[in-house]
Design a protein around this motif. Structure first.
Motif, PDB file in Angstrom:
ATOM      1  N   GLN A   1       0.830  -1.207   0.000  1.00  0.00           N
ATOM      2  CA  GLN A   1       0.000   0.000   0.000  1.00  0.00           C
ATOM      3  C   GLN A   1       0.861   1.253   0.000  1.00  0.00           C
ATOM      4  OE1 GLN A   1      -2.624   0.271   3.380  1.00  0.00           O
ATOM      5  NE2 GLN A   1      -4.078   1.597   2.319  1.00  0.00           N
ATOM      6  N   ARG A   2       1.954   1.197   0.757  1.00  0.00           N
ATOM      7  CA  ARG A   2       2.852   2.353   0.813  1.00  0.00           C
ATOM      8  C   ARG A   2       3.552   2.593  -0.521  1.00  0.00           C
ATOM      9  NH1 ARG A   2       3.849   0.001   6.033  1.00  0.00           N
ATOM     10  NH2 ARG A   2       5.744  -1.044   5.309  1.00  0.00           N
TER      11      ARG A   2
ATOM     12  N   GLY B   1       2.019   1.814  -3.430  1.00  0.00           N
ATOM     13  CA  GLY B   1       1.003   1.978  -4.465  1.00  0.00           C
ATOM     14  C   GLY B   1       0.679   0.712  -5.218  1.00  0.00           C
ATOM     15  N   LYS B   2       0.991  -0.450  -4.644  1.00  0.00           N
ATOM     16  CA  LYS B   2       0.742  -1.714  -5.339  1.00  0.00           C
ATOM     17  C   LYS B   2      -0.697  -2.194  -5.114  1.00  0.00           C
ATOM     18  CE  LYS B   2       5.492  -3.499  -5.356  1.00  0.00           C
ATOM     19  NZ  LYS B   2       6.370  -4.626  -4.960  1.00  0.00           N
ATOM     20  N   THR B   3      -1.206  -2.976  -6.048  1.00  0.00           N
ATOM     21  CA  THR B   3      -2.541  -3.551  -5.943  1.00  0.00           C
ATOM     22  C   THR B   3      -2.553  -4.623  -4.862  1.00  0.00           C
ATOM     23  OG1 THR B   3      -2.888  -3.163  -8.295  1.00  0.00           O
ATOM     24  CG2 THR B   3      -4.409  -4.695  -7.191  1.00  0.00           C
TER      25      THR B   3
END
Length: 537
Positions: free
Chosen positions: A115-116, A118-120
């Motif tokens: 999440q940090r 920017g991944k799915t």
């Protein structure tokens, strides 16, 4: 009939074999790949069959590398029965939910990090609900009970002597009026191990699928209690902890048996013994309730000394807080904690807090697969990464051979001497690293004169009672390119760190530059010479 090898092919994990006969499809085992990351990634690949097309599963035993993908199989549409011994059904009731918990936890950790960046987000391989749902499809059977799972196929389970409930499966396939017998050893046990009965000898077969985990070595047969007592007493005298990475099912109970005997014989004092694995705690309770499966020696010992393991100094650590508290308590402990290869689980926290302590001991009592943290420590690593932190290895690292629940080279040879092979005389050597499988293959060919083949992933054997044609799939089980890329990422990171340190050293001490340059040039020339054998210059 066709037999396809979809796991444990040129590797020691992920057992799965697809038998197709009489328009039916039967899976023997559906195991999870464990060990190095490149192997674990295989668990996320699609099955090479449609799960809803599978009629039933014949499960050899409860270890995750044999049953760990069953919840995924059921989640994706498999609705048939899963046949296993009663003891195996008891064990999978704790093994599969525990595996699911690990899948969910790993996904949560990965997603927090992702999440940090920017991944799915990713989904777990399967959930606890998936695991619980799959348990409803298990059908418990007894040893020596004949079952007819589908038309034209019957099966009989024999004691494999590996862990409680483990089975050798005799599969009889009738096609065109002829019956062909295929024997799947599952994991073949080591004779004379504590608690568990010896493997059943099989008299005859047309085809044999045999494991080869310890096929290139021989177990040391020796008095294990004396060196174990010495290791315990020495570590406790030095004020350290004894950490025993131990498989939750089988090995933990064996070690408790030895500790109980040493304590009863006054060879060790009332040292604190801690089982720090919820799974191992539950498995120990299942073992204690299934004494009918114990061998004669263990049964007699229990009759004389009471149930195992009745030690007042034994603690069963079930909560995470209890586990963490162990590393801040005063005094020394004997800690048995999963996983056995030190590649996951609570044992990692104990290693993090003890590897750097010279007074502590890390005792390995089981197989350490290539790429696992346990293997790295046994091979003499001076620094290892544990839970994202680099730890110096100062603790005493000890390996006690002979505790394995797998038969070794000589024991497999002795087991095979009781078997008569008919017709095709074809043996498939599986569930082993390359050198181990090769040693078993050569032994089978030279000593018995049978045909032996080490299948690769997705290879298929087309069989009749008298003939066998092997069709190679030529599909790499692990992406070689990805594997090498991952390796070079680590090499590059080490190189960059080393380069920065050398530059800083030379900047502070300019007089060292000629010597540093000379050393680097010598090292680079040596590396280039090494790769000349590969045609790279």
């Amino acid at each position: 009939m066709n037999l396809q090898f979809l796991g444990a092919a040129h590797t020691v994990t992920g057992s799965c074999y697809l038998l197709e006969a009489n328009d039916h499809k039967v899976l023997i085992d559906c195991g999870m790949f464990q060990g190095a990351r490149n192997l674990r990634d295989l668990n996320y690949n699609d099955f090479r069959f449609v799960p809803s097309d599978i009629d039933c599963v014949l499960l050899t035993h409860a270890h995750v590398d044999h049953c760990g993908l069953i919840p995924k199989l059921c989640k994706q549409g498999f609705k048939g029965d899963i046949y296993a011994t009663k003891a195996t059904c008891d064990l999978v009731n704790i093994m599969l939910p525990d595996s699911a918990h690990i899948q969910e936890s790993d996904a949560q950790i990965t997603n927090r990090k992702g999440q940090r960046m920017g991944k799915t987000p990713i989904a777990p391989l399967y959930t606890i609900d998936d695991a619980m749902a799959s348990l409803k499809q298990f059908v418990p059977i007894d040893y020596d009970q004949e079952i007819n799972p589908v038309k034209g196929i019957r099966a009989i389970y024999k004691d494999a002597g590996h862990i409680m409930g483990s089975a050798i499966i005799e599969v009889y396939v009738t096609e065109n009026g002829e019956e062909t017998k295929i024997v799947f050893t599952g994991d073949l046990g080591q004779p004379d191990q504590p608690i568990i009965k010896d493997p059943t000898h099989i008299k005859e077969a047309d085809y044999l699928v045999i494991e080869s985990t310890y096929g290139d070595r021989k177990h040391q047969i020796y008095d294990k209690e004396t060196p174990l007592a010495e290791i315990i007493n020495d570590t406790m005298d030095r004020g350290g902890n004894l950490i025993i990475p131990s498989f939750a099912v089988g090995r933990t109970q064996t070690m408790l048996y030895y500790l109980f005997k040493l304590w009863k014989a006054n060879r060790i004092e009332d040292y604190s013994v801690v089982v720090d694995s919820p799974l191992a705690v539950e498995a120990t309770r299942i073992f204690a309730k299934n004494t009918k499966y114990f061998d004669d020696e263990a049964t007699e010992y229990i009759r004389k000394h009471g149930k195992l393991p009745q030690m007042p100094q034994l603690r069963l650590c079930e909560s995470a807080n209890e586990s963490k508290a162990l590393n801040t308590e005063e005094g020394s402990h004997i800690i048995l904690s999963a996983s056995g290869m030190a590649d996951a689980g609570r044992v990692l926290h104990h290693l993090k807090h003890n590897l750097w302590r010279p007074e502590s001991t890390i005792l390995f009592v089981g197989y350490q697969a290539e790429g696992s943290l346990g293997r790295k420590l046994l091979e003499g690593a001076k620094k290892v990464k544990v839970l994202g932190e680099e730890i110096s290895v100062k603790a005493r690292i000890v390996n006690m051979d002979g505790f394995s629940a797998h038969a070794d080279y000589s024991q497999m040879e002795e087991w095979l001497q009781h078997l008569t092979m008919y017709n095709a005389k074809q043996v498939f050597v599986v569930h082993g690293e390359a050198t181990a499988s090769k040693a078993v293959k050569e032994m089978i060919e030279e000593e018995f004169g049978w045909n032996a083949y080490i299948p690769f992933y997705a290879d298929r054997a087309i069989m009749t009672k008298n003939t066998c044609e092997i069709k190679a799939a030529n599909i790499p089980q692990v992406s070689v390119e990805k594997d090498m890329e991952d390796f070079f990422v680590d090499v590059d990171a080490d190189y960059r760190q080393l380069r920065r340190r050398i530059i800083n050293l030379v900047v502070k001490n300019p007089e060292l530059m000629p010597a540093a340059m000379n050393t680097i040039q010598k090292g680079w020339r040596y590396v280039k010479r090494l790769f000349k054998d590969f045609g790279i210059s």
